[in-house]
Every structure is written in structure tokens, then in C-alpha cells.
Design a protein around this motif. Structure first.
Motif, PDB file in Angstrom:
ATOM      1  N   MET A   1       0.794  -1.205   0.000  1.00 49.53           N
ATOM      2  CA  MET A   1       0.000   0.000   0.000  1.00 49.53           C
ATOM      3  C   MET A   1       0.843   1.279   0.000  1.00 49.53           C
ATOM      4  O   MET A   1       0.435   2.264  -0.590  1.00 49.53           O
ATOM      5  CB  MET A   1      -0.938  -0.049   1.201  1.00 49.53           C
ATOM      6  N   PRO A   2       2.009   1.329   0.642  1.00 51.89           N
ATOM      7  CA  PRO A   2       2.786   2.570   0.623  1.00 51.89           C
ATOM      8  C   PRO A   2       3.131   3.025  -0.797  1.00 51.89           C
ATOM      9  O   PRO A   2       3.180   4.208  -1.075  1.00 51.89           O
ATOM     10  CB  PRO A   2       4.054   2.223   1.392  1.00 51.89           C
ATOM     11  N   TYR A   3       3.362   2.081  -1.696  1.00 46.48           N
ATOM     12  CA  TYR A   3       3.692   2.443  -3.080  1.00 46.48           C
ATOM     13  C   TYR A   3       2.546   3.231  -3.704  1.00 46.48           C
ATOM     14  O   TYR A   3       2.753   4.257  -4.328  1.00 46.48           O
ATOM     15  CB  TYR A   3       3.989   1.184  -3.893  1.00 46.48           C
ATOM     16  N   HIS A   4       1.316   2.768  -3.517  1.00 46.72           N
ATOM     17  CA  HIS A   4       0.153   3.469  -4.057  1.00 46.72           C
ATOM     18  C   HIS A   4       0.038   4.862  -3.446  1.00 46.72           C
ATOM     19  O   HIS A   4      -0.245   5.832  -4.141  1.00 46.72           O
ATOM     20  CB  HIS A   4      -1.125   2.669  -3.788  1.00 46.72           C
ATOM     21  N   LYS A   5       0.274   4.955  -2.144  1.00 43.97           N
ATOM     22  CA  LYS A   5       0.210   6.244  -1.462  1.00 43.97           C
ATOM     23  C   LYS A   5       1.274   7.184  -2.026  1.00 43.97           C
ATOM     24  O   LYS A   5       1.006   8.368  -2.250  1.00 43.97           O
ATOM     25  CB  LYS A   5       0.397   6.047   0.037  1.00 43.97           C
TER      26      LYS A   5
ATOM     27  N   ALA B   1       2.790  11.932  -4.997  1.00 33.43           N
ATOM     28  CA  ALA B   1       3.613  12.534  -6.037  1.00 33.43           C
ATOM     29  C   ALA B   1       2.737  13.224  -7.082  1.00 33.43           C
ATOM     30  O   ALA B   1       3.023  14.336  -7.529  1.00 33.43           O
ATOM     31  CB  ALA B   1       4.500  11.475  -6.698  1.00 33.43           C
ATOM     32  N   PHE B   2       1.642  12.562  -7.445  1.00 29.82           N
ATOM     33  CA  PHE B   2       0.722  13.147  -8.420  1.00 29.82           C
ATOM     34  C   PHE B   2       0.098  14.421  -7.863  1.00 29.82           C
ATOM     35  O   PHE B   2       0.029  15.442  -8.553  1.00 29.82           O
ATOM     36  CB  PHE B   2      -0.373  12.145  -8.798  1.00 29.82           C
TER      37      PHE B   2
ATOM     38  N   LEU C   1       6.159  11.331 -12.578  1.00 31.40           N
ATOM     39  CA  LEU C   1       6.188  10.450 -13.749  1.00 31.40           C
ATOM     40  C   LEU C   1       6.947   9.152 -13.484  1.00 31.40           C
ATOM     41  O   LEU C   1       6.677   8.128 -14.107  1.00 31.40           O
ATOM     42  CB  LEU C   1       6.799  11.177 -14.958  1.00 31.40           C
ATOM     43  N   GLU C   2       7.878   9.189 -12.534  1.00 34.32           N
ATOM     44  CA  GLU C   2       8.659   7.987 -12.220  1.00 34.32           C
ATOM     45  C   GLU C   2       7.805   6.874 -11.631  1.00 34.32           C
ATOM     46  O   GLU C   2       8.154   5.705 -11.761  1.00 34.32           O
ATOM     47  CB  GLU C   2       9.796   8.341 -11.255  1.00 34.32           C
ATOM     48  N   VAL C   3       6.689   7.237 -10.985  1.00 33.60           N
ATOM     49  CA  VAL C   3       5.865   6.233 -10.309  1.00 33.60           C
ATOM     50  C   VAL C   3       4.404   6.241 -10.771  1.00 33.60           C
ATOM     51  O   VAL C   3       3.577   5.532 -10.233  1.00 33.60           O
ATOM     52  CB  VAL C   3       5.914   6.419  -8.768  1.00 33.60           C
ATOM     53  N   ALA C   4       4.088   7.030 -11.781  1.00 33.76           N
ATOM     54  CA  ALA C   4       2.695   7.267 -12.169  1.00 33.76           C
ATOM     55  C   ALA C   4       2.042   6.065 -12.840  1.00 33.76           C
ATOM     56  O   ALA C   4       2.696   5.293 -13.545  1.00 33.76           O
ATOM     57  CB  ALA C   4       2.630   8.459 -13.123  1.00 33.76           C
TER      58      ALA C   4
ATOM     59  N   THR D   1      -3.083   6.410 -16.236  1.00 33.21           N
ATOM     60  CA  THR D   1      -4.037   7.522 -16.166  1.00 33.21           C
ATOM     61  C   THR D   1      -3.350   8.777 -15.653  1.00 33.21           C
ATOM     62  O   THR D   1      -3.510   9.863 -16.217  1.00 33.21           O
ATOM     63  CB  THR D   1      -5.214   7.163 -15.235  1.00 33.21           C
ATOM     64  N   GLN D   2      -2.567   8.613 -14.599  1.00 31.95           N
ATOM     65  CA  GLN D   2      -1.839   9.763 -14.047  1.00 31.95           C
ATOM     66  C   GLN D   2      -0.834  10.302 -15.055  1.00 31.95           C
ATOM     67  O   GLN D   2      -0.661  11.517 -15.181  1.00 31.95           O
ATOM     68  CB  GLN D   2      -1.115   9.362 -12.763  1.00 31.95           C
ATOM     69  N   ARG D   3      -0.186   9.405 -15.778  1.00 29.54           N
ATOM     70  CA  ARG D   3       0.834   9.805 -16.753  1.00 29.54           C
ATOM     71  C   ARG D   3       0.244  10.751 -17.798  1.00 29.54           C
ATOM     72  O   ARG D   3       0.846  11.771 -18.127  1.00 29.54           O
ATOM     73  CB  ARG D   3       1.424   8.557 -17.413  1.00 29.54           C
ATOM     74  N   ALA D   4      -0.937  10.443 -18.284  1.00 30.72           N
ATOM     75  CA  ALA D   4      -1.582  11.305 -19.280  1.00 30.72           C
ATOM     76  C   ALA D   4      -1.874  12.687 -18.696  1.00 30.72           C
ATOM     77  O   ALA D   4      -1.652  13.705 -19.358  1.00 30.72           O
ATOM     78  CB  ALA D   4      -2.868  10.661 -19.777  1.00 30.72           C
TER      79      ALA D   4
END
Length: 86
Positions: A1-5, A10-11, A57-60, A63-66
Motif C-alpha cells: 500500500m505505501p507504493y500506491h500512497k 507525487a501526483f 512520472l517515475e511512479v505514475a 491515467t496519471q501519466r496522461a
């Protein structure tokens, strides 16, 4: 879960940075005595937003990337506009 957070944080930082840069740009007044100071602050906000976008962008996700690419495009338009008026 920390990765998603981390992805979400970051976003959100990139989104907030872009919004702040846009606000500075929209409030930039060419004929004010402190225009140079305003412009310097705008450039700082834009640079910080670009850095936040690059970090996100490194972890997006896709959907976030766009959306991040759209933020980058918006900032590039501000830079181009400011460069034309200088």
C-alpha cells in the motif's frame, strides 16, 4: 500500500505545483513596479512544478501519466507565452 500512497502523493504535488504556477501566471501584471519580482517568482514556481511532474512520472499510473503530460504541456505554454512578452 505505501507504493500506491507515494504515487498519489507525487501526483498531487505535481497537480498542486502546476495550479500554483498557473495562478502566478494569471496574476502577472506587466506594468506593475514589481513585475521583475513577480516574473522571478513565476519562474521559480514553474521550475518547481516541472520537477514535481518529473518525480511523479517515475511512479505514475497510465491515467496519471496522461494528466501529468497535460500539466507539462500547460507549463510549457506558460513558459512560451512569458518568453514572447519579455
Amino acid at each position: 500500500m505505501p507504493y500506491h500512497k507515494d504515487k498519489q502523493q507525487a501526483f498531487q504535488a505535481a497537480q498542486q505545483g502546476t495550479m500554483e504556477a498557473k495562478e502566478w501566471y494569471e496574476n502577472l501584471v506587466h506594468d506593475r513596479a514589481d513585475y521583475g519580482s513577480q516574473l522571478k517568482h513565476l519562474k521559480q514556481e514553474v521550475n518547481e512544478a516541472f520537477e514535481q511532474i518529473n518525480n511523479a512520472l517515475e511512479v505514475a499510473s497510465e491515467t496519471q501519466r496522461a494528466q501529468l503530460e497535460q500539466f507539462r504541456s500547460d507549463l510549457e505554454a506558460i513558459v512560451s507565452e512569458v518568453n514572447q512578452t519579455e
